[in-house]
Design an enzyme around this catalytic site. Structure first.
Site, PDB file in Angstrom:
ATOM      1  N   ASP A  38       0.678  -1.554  -0.014  1.00  0.00           N
ATOM      2  CA  ASP A  38       0.303  -0.085   0.646  1.00  0.00           C
ATOM      3  C   ASP A  38       0.967   1.109   0.453  1.00  0.00           C
ATOM      4  OD1 ASP A  38      -2.320  -0.805   0.203  1.00  0.00           O
ATOM      5  OD2 ASP A  38      -2.980  -1.576   2.250  1.00  0.00           O
ATOM      6  N   ARG A 110      -5.583   6.206  -2.995  1.00  0.00           N
ATOM      7  CA  ARG A 110      -3.642   6.273  -2.650  1.00  0.00           C
ATOM      8  C   ARG A 110      -3.200   6.962  -3.433  1.00  0.00           C
ATOM      9  NH1 ARG A 110      -3.052   3.331   1.378  1.00  0.00           N
ATOM     10  NH2 ARG A 110      -4.280   1.679   2.345  1.00  0.00           N
ATOM     11  N   LYS A 135     -13.021   8.138   0.799  1.00  0.00           N
ATOM     12  CA  LYS A 135     -13.337   6.506   0.900  1.00  0.00           C
ATOM     13  C   LYS A 135     -11.869   6.397   2.510  1.00  0.00           C
ATOM     14  CE  LYS A 135     -11.549   2.141  -0.722  1.00  0.00           C
ATOM     15  NZ  LYS A 135     -11.122   1.240  -2.113  1.00  0.00           N
TER      16      LYS A 135
END
Length: 152
Positions: A38, A110, A135
């Site tokens: 991530d 992201r 989100k």
């Protein structure tokens, strides 16, 4: 640990403080991010500011997340003037001068959050569709507005 290997000082106190290397650029590294993929977009967003290439490996699975994040890294960094080599499970990013421009988020939170760091450093990046951050971090850009540029 990645930032420490890039030359940053990490201070553990009531909060974690990360200080960039004094008088120099971050060091380029090769790192497998398979266990913490991530953060691959975040590392990619700061990689152009390093003194040598940054290679991120072990991230083939991020092609199947909200966006094909490996292709996104290549596409969006190249749009702003950075050389990138895309592999099936990796990406190599070269240092360079960012020309600025609009970063497409692909509706991926992201991407928006990571490339905001590039924009904070250069002052010439526009994030398309910043609301996709809702989100996971609804007030992300409100917090970013309060960061002093001297802290970057």
């Amino acid at each position: 640990d990645v930032l420490k290997n890039m030359g940053c000082e990490i201070i553990y106190d009531d909060e974690i403080i990360v200080k960039g290397p004094e008088g120099g650029a971050l060091k380029g590294i090769t790192v497998s991010m398979s266990d913490f993929s991530d953060q691959a977009l975040t590392l990619a967003a700061i990689a152009p500011f390093c003194d040598s290439p940054v290679e991120i490996t072990g991230i083939g699975h991020i092609r199947k997340q909200e966006s094909d994040r490996i292709s996104v890294i290549k596409n969006e960094l190249e749009k702003i003037g950075i050389k990138v080599e895309e592999g099936e499970t990796s990406v190599k990013i070269y240092p360079g001068n960012i020309t600025g421009g609009v970063v497409n988020t692909y509706n991926d939170h992201r991407v928006a959050m990571s490339f905001t760091l590039t924009g904070l450093r250069t002052g010439n990046i526009t994030i398309e569709n910043p609301l996709c951050c809702k989100k996971t971090f609804e007030n992300y850009f409100e917090i970013i507005k309060n960061i002093k540029l001297s802290e970057i």
